[in-house]
Design an enzyme around this catalytic site. Structure first.
Site, PDB file in Angstrom:
ATOM      1  N   ASP A 150       0.271   6.697  -0.701  1.00  0.00           N
ATOM      2  CA  ASP A 150       1.604   6.287  -1.124  1.00  0.00           C
ATOM      3  C   ASP A 150       2.294   5.578   0.042  1.00  0.00           C
ATOM      4  O   ASP A 150       1.819   5.624   1.181  1.00  0.00           O
ATOM      5  CB  ASP A 150       2.377   7.551  -1.549  1.00  0.00           C
ATOM      6  CG  ASP A 150       3.728   7.216  -2.167  1.00  0.00           C
ATOM      7  OD1 ASP A 150       3.866   6.116  -2.737  1.00  0.00           O
ATOM      8  OD2 ASP A 150       4.639   8.050  -2.054  1.00  0.00           O
TER       9      ASP A 150
ATOM     10  N   GLU B 256       2.990   0.029   1.254  1.00  0.00           N
ATOM     11  CA  GLU B 256       3.295  -1.413   1.115  1.00  0.00           C
ATOM     12  C   GLU B 256       3.332  -2.116   2.466  1.00  0.00           C
ATOM     13  O   GLU B 256       2.969  -3.303   2.496  1.00  0.00           O
ATOM     14  CB  GLU B 256       4.632  -1.592   0.389  1.00  0.00           C
ATOM     15  CG  GLU B 256       4.618  -1.133  -1.049  1.00  0.00           C
ATOM     16  CD  GLU B 256       4.565   0.384  -1.194  1.00  0.00           C
ATOM     17  OE1 GLU B 256       5.103   1.077  -0.316  1.00  0.00           O
ATOM     18  OE2 GLU B 256       3.970   0.849  -2.166  1.00  0.00           O
TER      19      GLU B 256
ATOM     20  N   ASP C 145       7.396   4.342  -8.873  1.00  0.00           N
ATOM     21  CA  ASP C 145       8.559   5.145  -9.270  1.00  0.00           C
ATOM     22  C   ASP C 145       9.267   4.579 -10.493  1.00  0.00           C
ATOM     23  O   ASP C 145      10.309   3.923 -10.383  1.00  0.00           O
ATOM     24  CB  ASP C 145       9.522   5.257  -8.089  1.00  0.00           C
ATOM     25  CG  ASP C 145       8.869   5.983  -6.921  1.00  0.00           C
ATOM     26  OD1 ASP C 145       7.795   6.595  -7.135  1.00  0.00           O
ATOM     27  OD2 ASP C 145       9.406   5.931  -5.808  1.00  0.00           O
TER      28      ASP C 145
HETATM   29  C1  GLC Z   1       7.229   7.937  -3.488  1.00  0.00           C
HETATM   30  C2  GLC Z   1       6.150   7.975  -4.536  1.00  0.00           C
HETATM   31  C3  GLC Z   1       6.300   9.204  -5.390  1.00  0.00           C
HETATM   32  C4  GLC Z   1       6.295  10.444  -4.503  1.00  0.00           C
HETATM   33  C5  GLC Z   1       7.373  10.347  -3.447  1.00  0.00           C
HETATM   34  C6  GLC Z   1       7.323  11.494  -2.449  1.00  0.00           C
HETATM   35  O1  GLC Z   1       8.475   7.766  -4.072  1.00  0.00           O
HETATM   36  O2  GLC Z   1       6.133   6.812  -5.298  1.00  0.00           O
HETATM   37  O3  GLC Z   1       5.280   9.266  -6.349  1.00  0.00           O
HETATM   38  O4  GLC Z   1       6.485  11.581  -5.277  1.00  0.00           O
HETATM   39  O5  GLC Z   1       7.233   9.134  -2.726  1.00  0.00           O
HETATM   40  O6  GLC Z   1       6.111  11.538  -1.803  1.00  0.00           O
END
Ligand code: GLC
Length: 780
Positions: free
Chosen positions: A406, A409, A490
């Site tokens: 995650d 980017e 998200d």
């Molecule tokens: C980001 C991710 C989400 C995750 C969060 C905390 O927003 O896209 O899926 O739960 O980070 O790690």
């Protein structure tokens, strides 16, 4: 969202335009042309339907990078082509297309060989360049529609939009958002006459203008120093994708458990909470294979650590979960807490070995993420990836089965999170990559997430070589499919986001990324019971099926919305498990040919113009069509049935296609249809994919004519690569009232567990027999 506010007049410098061809130099795969001195246009024939076009205003091309996603030109088998010179042009003819390069001014045009129809031909503007940018302008025919473009919001057809390729943490995204988590500069153009695909091979910030500025002009523009695109001609979308995924890679066969239901929340906060969660699933008899651990399993968000109080004994926890049939996937973010005084090995080693991104002057780059002040590994470097791979031991040795990447980017702020900072990136001139192919962040920004996902994938492959790997990533670039599954970040607990999820996933599938999903129930915000029930129905169709919700929202587990919704969730998750042999087969097809798993109707009905904008119905494979409900309070919806015969999944009712019907869809029902002449293999419901061997395989057959190959293997190891697989061909034929099902002898060396086969012909009867792998004919 530049396309919506229009283009204001700017003082941007004018484009220089390529003028005339001066010399021609043939090479093994095509020709190099010199125009106006040293400017070079290079055309290569890589396959009868695949042409690579490169143009450099200086005559220097970017050297091949080890991380390039497109396979090298030399890897393609040489194919015959002819070069013909006339006064006005140079023609290159392959078996399928003609590339015409007009001399003066120099313009590139493509034509279908048999019909002479033009496509993707340069306009009067041709190819241009200015101060570090290169662009090219192509004609759009009136009837062309555009699909793919990777991860894009909105509906299916993307004509009329402008897209920027620059990976961004697009939190709060909506239908107007341009820069997304993933940049995949590939699209497919379909029209009743002709289909083609185009991959813009640039990792620099780039743009597609798909008729936004001028409705009949497509513009490709990159901040890289050369133009490099691959043009793929294809009779069918499937051909285009087959070639595109030959170029950029295909998914590998995932472990079967990854196709089951995944449960996630930011965050299941302690071992006790995870145990309760697992118990709830089993006690309530709601199937589930995977539990994801979000950032709070770590000590102060330090990657590759476990929280000492809340997750004191992860091995024991995972052992217990494994005994109950669960796999555990842990999140791994790229930001490493800058913690030099705290004996945090990941930071210490990374600093000692100079693994983190530095600016051009050599100063360590810092940004702020969950662990506060953080430093970032340079995943472009092979030594850094190797180190990162080894760090995964701390997860894999505890029994972690898959890795979730995650914030890659990368997503970071200039101030501590919560301090309303600004999103920043690494400086564009920050050096990245191995010494022999050093470049800078301007070129690598869009592949940072891809290279991280690659490291995670290699970590699992290397540290657990006996079983197949599962990686999930938020960021990526073209070719991400070969390393990882992808989810759409998200999203929100909104009907609009539910509705948008299918076209988004379909466009990802049309961009070669077959293993995709959206957070079921919506990540941010609170789903209503009705929304949640509808979302679980739709989620049953996602190749990657995961429920996830954000910290601070209401709980979103399937039982949190009352018994009616819980029952609906159970019913649809059970249906997912029943459909697993069919879905697994789709993964096998995707792995071998690049076809999407979830498909818009236009994928199979590209000659039917009614399907071109049809975003609210999908095909799961070729045989199963769903027409979900995306609005509250709705109990009926119009369903378009394309040509052929269709059978209601629930009632068996038969319809003739090429028409609309009104389907009744009370809350517990998502309208679903089976195409006539289909064979759909179904397994018994299980609580997790490997709960017991499939002792009964039900083949749901619809009258008509059709053929189906069922691929099977152990679902977990690589033995299939050594021939331990089986394929069974089923054929259905209908003569008058009689339906005949022919089963050919099973091929291959893998033997399924002893099982009963039930062949059920919709609207007729069923017959059963012990599966001994021999051929037989059944009449109904
Ligand atoms: C980001 C991710 C989400 C995750 C969060 C905390 O927003 O896209 O899926 O739960 O980070 O790690």
């Amino acid at each position: 969202m530049p396309e919506f506010i229009g283009q204001l007049p700017t003082n941007e410098p004018q484009w220089n335009s390529i003028s005339s061809v001066e010399t021609l130099q043939p090479h093994e795969q095509g020709i190099d042309l010199k125009c106006d001195g040293n400017r070079t246009l290079s055309i290569s024939v890589l396959a009868p339907n695949l042409i690579r076009v490169r143009f450099s205003p200086t005559g220097d091309f970017i050297p091949k990078r080890s991380w390039s996603v497109a396979i090298a030109d030399e890897k393609w088998d040489k194919v015959p082509f002819e070069i013909e010179k006339t006064e006005e042009s140079i023609d290159i003819k392959t078996e399928e297309i003609l590339v015409r390069i007009q001399h003066a001014p120099c313009r590139v045009g493509f034509f279908q060989k048999n019909t002479g129809r033009a496509f993707a031909s340069d306009t009067d503007l041709g190819i241009g360049w200015r101060d570090g940018e290169v662009a090219c302008w192509k004609e759009i025919q009136t009837e062309e529609k555009f699909y793919g473009f990777g991860e894009r919001t909105g509906l299916l057809n993307q004509r009329g939009k402008r897209f920027t390729h620059w990976n961004t943490d697009c939190v709060g995204y909506d239908i107007l958002t341009d820069e997304m988590y993933q940049a995949i500069p590939f699209f497919m153009s379909l029209s009743p006459q002709l289909n083609y695909g185009l991959f813009f091979n640039t990792t620099y910030k780039s743009q597609f203008d798909v008729g936004a500025n001028q409705s009949d002009i497509l513009q490709l523009q990159t901040q890289g120093n050369e133009l490099d695109y691959y043009l793929i001609y294809g009779q069918e979308p499937a051909t285009i994708l087959k070639t595109y995924t030959q170029l950029t890679g295909r998914i590998s066969l995932p472990p079967r458990w990854a196709l089951g239901y995944h449960q996630c929340r930011w965050s299941y906060n302690s071992e006790a909470e995870v145990r309760t969660l697992a118990r709830e699933f089993r006690q309530r008899r709601i199937p589930c294979d995977v539990i994801h651990l979000d950032i709070d399993y770590m000590q102060g968000f330090r990657v590759f650590t476990w929280h000492k109080q809340r997750f004191p004994d992860p091995k024991q926890l995972i052992n217990e979960l494994t005994a109950q049939g669960f796999k555990v996937v842990t999140i791994v973010d790229p930001g490493v807490k800058y913690d030099p005084e705290a004996d945090y090995q990941v930071c210490d080693r990374g600093l000692a070995n100079n693994y983190f991104i530095r600016d051009k002057q050599g100063k360590l780059f810092h940004g702020y993420v969950w662990p506060d002040r953080s430093v970032f590994p340079d995943f472009l470097r092979s030594d850094v990836r190797k180190w990162w791979i080894d760090l995964h031991k701390n997860l894999i040795d505890q029994g972690v089965a898959g890795i979730w990447n995650d914030m890659n980017e990368p997503a970071l702020d200039d101030r501590p999170f919560g301090d309303s900072g600004n999103k920043i990136y690494f400086p564009l001139d920050a050096p990245q990559g191995d010494p022999q192919e050093r470049t800078n962040h301007a070129e690598t920004h869009n592949i940072y997430g891809l290279m991280m996902a690659r490291a995670s994938r290699e970590a699992l492959d290397q540290l657990r070589p006996e079983t197949r790997s599962f990686v999930l990533t938020r960021s990526g670039y073209a070719g991400v499919q070969k390393y990882s599954a992808v989810w759409t970040g998200d999203n929100h607990s909104l009907w609009e986001h539910l509705e948008m999820s299918l076209p988004m996933l379909c466009n990802l599938g049309l961009s070669g990324v077959a293993f995709v999903g959206a957070d079921i129930g919506g990540f941010a915000g609170n789903a209503t019971p009705e929304l949640f029930a509808r979302w679980m129905q739709v989620g049953m169709l996602y190749p990657f099926m995961r429920g996830h919700s954000m910290i601070g929202t209401n709980q979103h587990e399937p039982w949190e919305f009352g018994t009616e919704v819980e029952d609906i969730c159970r019913q649809y998750i059970e249906l997912r498990y029943q459909l697993l042999p069919y879905i697994y087969n789709l993964f096998w097809e995707a792995a071998t040919t690049g076809v999407p798993i979830l498909r818009p109707l236009l994928y199979h009905y590209s000659c039917d113009a009614k399907t071109y904008e049809l975003y609210d119905q999908v095909l799961l494979g070729e045989s199963l069509m769903a027409a979900p409900v995306y609005r509250p309070g709705i109990e009926h919806r119009a369903v378009y049935l394309p040509e052929g015969t269709w059978y209601d999944w629930w009632t068996g009712e038969c319809y003739q296609g090429s028409k609309y019907i009104l389907a009744h869809a009370p809350l517990a029902k998502m309208p679903m249809y089976i195409r006539g002449g289909s064979i759909i293999p179904l397994a018994p419901v299980m609580q997790y994919t490997s709960e017991s061997p499939v002792n009964q395989l039900r083949l749901r057959v619809t009258p008509g004519m059709g053929r189906y190959i069922l691929y099977e293997d152990d679902g977990n190891s690589f033995a299939y690569r050594d021939g331990l697989w089986s394929k069974t061909t089923y054929q259905v034929n209908t003569e008058g009232e009689q339906v005949i099902v022919d089963i050919q002898a099973r091929r291959g060396n893998w033997n399924p567990a002893s099982r009963q086969i039930v062949v059920e012909v919709l609207g007729k009867s069923e017959q059963e027999f012990e599966d001994d792998g021999t051929a037989r004919r059944l009449q109904f």
